[in-house]
Write a protein that holds these residues in place. Sequence first.
Motif, PDB file in Angstrom:
ATOM      1  N   GLN A  68       6.294 -24.392 -25.306  1.00  8.72           N
ATOM      2  CA  GLN A  68       6.098 -24.661 -24.000  1.00  8.72           C
ATOM      3  C   GLN A  68       4.582 -24.624 -23.724  1.00  8.72           C
ATOM      4  O   GLN A  68       4.057 -23.678 -23.866  1.00  8.72           O
ATOM      5  N   MET A  69       4.076 -25.657 -23.135  1.00 13.36           N
ATOM      6  CA  MET A  69       2.581 -25.702 -22.922  1.00 13.36           C
ATOM      7  C   MET A  69       2.434 -26.002 -21.576  1.00 13.36           C
ATOM      8  O   MET A  69       2.863 -26.999 -21.082  1.00 13.36           O
ATOM      9  N   ASN A  70       1.701 -25.013 -20.914  1.00 10.52           N
ATOM     10  CA  ASN A  70       1.257 -25.133 -19.578  1.00 10.52           C
ATOM     11  C   ASN A  70      -0.407 -25.324 -19.342  1.00 10.52           C
ATOM     12  O   ASN A  70      -0.921 -24.976 -20.295  1.00 10.52           O
ATOM     13  N   SER A  71      -0.587 -25.544 -18.003  1.00  8.13           N
ATOM     14  CA  SER A  71      -2.137 -25.513 -17.823  1.00  8.13           C
ATOM     15  C   SER A  71      -2.783 -26.230 -19.025  1.00  8.13           C
ATOM     16  O   SER A  71      -3.751 -25.879 -19.345  1.00  8.13           O
ATOM     17  N   LEU A  72      -2.083 -27.505 -19.286  1.00  9.47           N
ATOM     18  CA  LEU A  72      -2.845 -28.277 -20.211  1.00  9.47           C
ATOM     19  C   LEU A  72      -4.312 -28.697 -19.819  1.00  9.47           C
ATOM     20  O   LEU A  72      -4.522 -28.854 -18.945  1.00  9.47           O
ATOM     21  N   LYS A  73      -5.149 -28.856 -21.029  1.00  8.54           N
ATOM     22  CA  LYS A  73      -6.566 -29.256 -20.810  1.00  8.54           C
ATOM     23  C   LYS A  73      -6.837 -30.319 -21.610  1.00  8.54           C
ATOM     24  O   LYS A  73      -6.014 -30.526 -22.586  1.00  8.54           O
ATOM     25  N   PRO A  74      -7.586 -31.425 -21.246  1.00  6.50           N
ATOM     26  CA  PRO A  74      -8.137 -32.285 -22.151  1.00  6.50           C
ATOM     27  C   PRO A  74      -8.455 -32.078 -23.627  1.00  6.50           C
ATOM     28  O   PRO A  74      -7.964 -32.825 -24.364  1.00  6.50           O
ATOM     29  N   GLU A  75      -8.776 -30.994 -23.947  1.00  8.65           N
ATOM     30  CA  GLU A  75      -9.075 -30.351 -25.183  1.00  8.65           C
ATOM     31  C   GLU A  75      -7.770 -30.228 -26.117  1.00  8.65           C
ATOM     32  O   GLU A  75      -7.884 -29.652 -27.201  1.00  8.65           O
ATOM     33  N   ASP A  76      -6.547 -30.274 -25.561  1.00 14.16           N
ATOM     34  CA  ASP A  76      -5.318 -30.101 -25.994  1.00 14.16           C
ATOM     35  C   ASP A  76      -4.905 -31.384 -26.651  1.00 14.16           C
ATOM     36  O   ASP A  76      -4.014 -31.182 -27.319  1.00 14.16           O
ATOM     37  N   THR A  77      -5.373 -32.325 -26.385  1.00 15.68           N
ATOM     38  CA  THR A  77      -5.142 -33.829 -26.618  1.00 15.68           C
ATOM     39  C   THR A  77      -5.252 -33.543 -28.313  1.00 15.68           C
ATOM     40  O   THR A  77      -6.261 -33.409 -28.929  1.00 15.68           O
ATOM     41  N   ALA A  78      -4.106 -33.987 -29.017  1.00 13.00           N
ATOM     42  CA  ALA A  78      -4.319 -34.091 -30.356  1.00 13.00           C
ATOM     43  C   ALA A  78      -2.686 -34.477 -30.975  1.00 13.00           C
ATOM     44  O   ALA A  78      -1.433 -34.673 -30.022  1.00 13.00           O
ATOM     45  N   VAL A  79      -2.476 -34.666 -32.093  1.00 16.25           N
ATOM     46  CA  VAL A  79      -1.193 -34.779 -32.652  1.00 16.25           C
ATOM     47  C   VAL A  79      -0.792 -33.375 -33.172  1.00 16.25           C
ATOM     48  O   VAL A  79      -1.196 -32.747 -33.736  1.00 16.25           O
ATOM     49  N   TYR A  80       0.417 -33.068 -32.304  1.00 17.18           N
ATOM     50  CA  TYR A  80       0.978 -31.840 -32.804  1.00 17.18           C
ATOM     51  C   TYR A  80       2.067 -31.920 -33.979  1.00 17.18           C
ATOM     52  O   TYR A  80       3.043 -32.767 -33.847  1.00 17.18           O
ATOM     53  N   TYR A  81       2.057 -31.156 -34.935  1.00 25.56           N
ATOM     54  CA  TYR A  81       3.039 -30.787 -36.144  1.00 25.56           C
ATOM     55  C   TYR A  81       3.720 -29.582 -36.194  1.00 25.56           C
ATOM     56  O   TYR A  81       3.145 -28.637 -36.044  1.00 25.56           O
ATOM     57  N   CYS A  82       4.852 -29.933 -36.325  1.00 27.60           N
ATOM     58  CA  CYS A  82       5.838 -28.586 -36.679  1.00 27.60           C
ATOM     59  C   CYS A  82       5.744 -28.354 -38.072  1.00 27.60           C
ATOM     60  O   CYS A  82       5.755 -29.357 -38.838  1.00 27.60           O
ATOM     61  N   ALA A  83       5.831 -27.113 -38.428  1.00 30.23           N
ATOM     62  CA  ALA A  83       5.905 -26.558 -39.888  1.00 30.23           C
ATOM     63  C   ALA A  83       6.843 -25.710 -40.173  1.00 30.23           C
ATOM     64  O   ALA A  83       7.025 -24.903 -39.273  1.00 30.23           O
ATOM     65  N   ALA A  84       7.254 -25.462 -41.527  1.00 32.24           N
ATOM     66  CA  ALA A  84       8.368 -24.398 -41.588  1.00 32.24           C
ATOM     67  C   ALA A  84       8.043 -23.855 -42.942  1.00 32.24           C
ATOM     68  O   ALA A  84       7.397 -24.588 -44.184  1.00 32.24           O
ATOM     69  N   GLY A  85       8.301 -22.691 -43.234  1.00 38.17           N
ATOM     70  CA  GLY A  85       8.280 -22.158 -44.492  1.00 38.17           C
ATOM     71  C   GLY A  85       9.111 -20.963 -44.799  1.00 38.17           C
ATOM     72  O   GLY A  85       9.708 -20.385 -43.796  1.00 38.17           O
ATOM     73  N   SER A  86       9.153 -20.165 -45.885  1.00 37.35           N
ATOM     74  CA  SER A  86       9.934 -19.031 -46.207  1.00 37.35           C
ATOM     75  C   SER A  86       9.314 -17.979 -45.772  1.00 37.35           C
ATOM     76  O   SER A  86       8.075 -17.928 -45.716  1.00 37.35           O
TER      77      SER A  86
END
Length: 115
Positions: free
Chosen positions: A79-97
């Motif tokens: 959940q991303m609130n109060s977004l800023k222009p510097e939050d602009t990006a490609v967001y990746y999900c990752a997983a691990g053990s």
Amino acid sequence: QVQLVESGGGLVQAGGSLRLSCVASGHTFKMGWFRQAPGQEREFVARIWSSGGGTLYADSVKGRFTISRDDAKNTVYLQMNSLKPEDTAVYYCAAGSSTTGYNSWGQGTQVTVSS
């Protein structure tokens, strides 16, 4: 390794909110979000352990972003609130053990914050 599929990205004005979702093909111990802006290296955003423990945030998003997960659905949210222009990006999900680094990655979802 698991397959990860992100969704929820888009275009939003500064100050707005978005919620990203990532569905995994199986259970994982830790899940995290990373982001990569144009011309920059991929950076850590947030992580969460199984059953919702072990949350950790990058200083740049602390207090604005919230990571959560639903283990019954093998899904993690950002959940991303109060977004800023510097939050602009490609967001990746990752997983691990519990004993490895992040060894599964999603395809990424674009988040664009306009000023």
